[in-house]
Design an enzyme around this catalytic site. Structure first.
Site: not given
Ligand code: DX5
Ligand code: ZN
Length: 228
Positions: A20, A45, A47, A49, A78, A80, A154, A156, A187-189, A210
């Site tokens: 991302s 990816h 993101d 927003m 993506h 958002m 929202g 990372g 997506d996320g964590g 991250s």
């Molecule tokens: C949330 C973002 C995050 C990002 C990835 O809105 O979409 O999920 O892509 O974040 P990490 O991989 O750092 O959790």
């Molecule tokens: Zn995303």
């Protein structure tokens, strides 16, 4: 404008690693994207927003276009944002290869998905952790990718939400039962540990910010996610 339609592989077992851009060093985006490609990224990816659908503002079509013009990698965008229908033409023109829109946003979901495909892009549908799978079921035959958020969107660097795993498995079972054809993205964590859980639950596209861009060795981090 003639678009080269980038048809994604429909093999749902091979992992796709999509770093991302949100976690990249924004002062040198061209180099960061090149670094991700050299480190083994399959997709990038992006993101987007709008500060309304989510409580953060990241970047818009101009950044997507810059990445498209300075590097050759599949762009997984993506959105958002509250009005993906309104901004869709600008992301298509910017060079997005796949555009995911949120089922929770304020638009005619089926019409937006139709317009994405009509433009030659792959169509993705995203749902937040709290949104039940039933909210996207009417559209599963109209998408190339289902994005199951594993954090509240929202920012990372948030903690993975394991309660989403059951939803991922249910989505995979519906795909098999109804003989549908969509990748399942998380997506996320996502890191090597959580990617393993997601893969065995049924996801094959791993968004990681991250854990890749901020890893001491990005190539090792991507390999660890791919082989977890
Ligand atoms: C949330 C973002 C995050 C990002 C990835 O809105 O979409 O999920 O892509 O974040 P990490 O991989 O750092 O959790
Ligand atoms: Zn995303």
């Amino acid at each position: 404008m003639v678009r080269i339609i980038c048809v994604i592989d429909k093999n749902f077992h091979d992992r796709v690693i999509a770093p991302s851009l949100l976690a990249a060093d924004f002062s040198c985006l061209r180099e960061e994207v090149s670094r991700a490609i050299l480190a083994g990224a399959d997709w990038l990816h992006l993101d987007v927003m709008d500060g309304h659908f989510v409580d953060n503002i990241s970047f818009g079509p101009a950044v997507v276009q810059t990445v498209h013009e300075t590097n050759d990698i599949f762009l997984d965008v993506h959105l958002m944002i509250s009005r993906p229908d309104h901004y869709l033409p600008r992301f298509i023109a910017a060079g997005a290869d796949l555009i995911s829109v949120h089922v929770e946003a304020e638009h005619d979901v089926a019409e937006t998905l139709r317009r994405i495909r009509e433009a030659g892009c792959q169509a993705g549908l995203a749902l937040n952790p709290a949104t039940p799978l039933s909210a996207v079921e009417p559209f599963l035959d109209q998408i190339d990718l289902l994005l199951c958020m594993t954090v509240v969107p929202g920012f990372g660097g948030q903690a993975f939400m394991p309660e989403v795993l059951d939803k991922i498995t249910a989505a995979m079972q519906i795909r098999e039962t109804k003989n549908l054809s969509y990748h399942i993205e998380v997506d996320g964590g996502i890191d090597a540990h959580t990617a393993a859980s997601c893969y065995f639950a049924g996801a094959n596209v791993m968004v990681a910010g991250s854990s890749t861009f901020r890893a001491p060795d990005m190539s090792a981090a991507i390999t660890a996610i791919r082989n977890a």
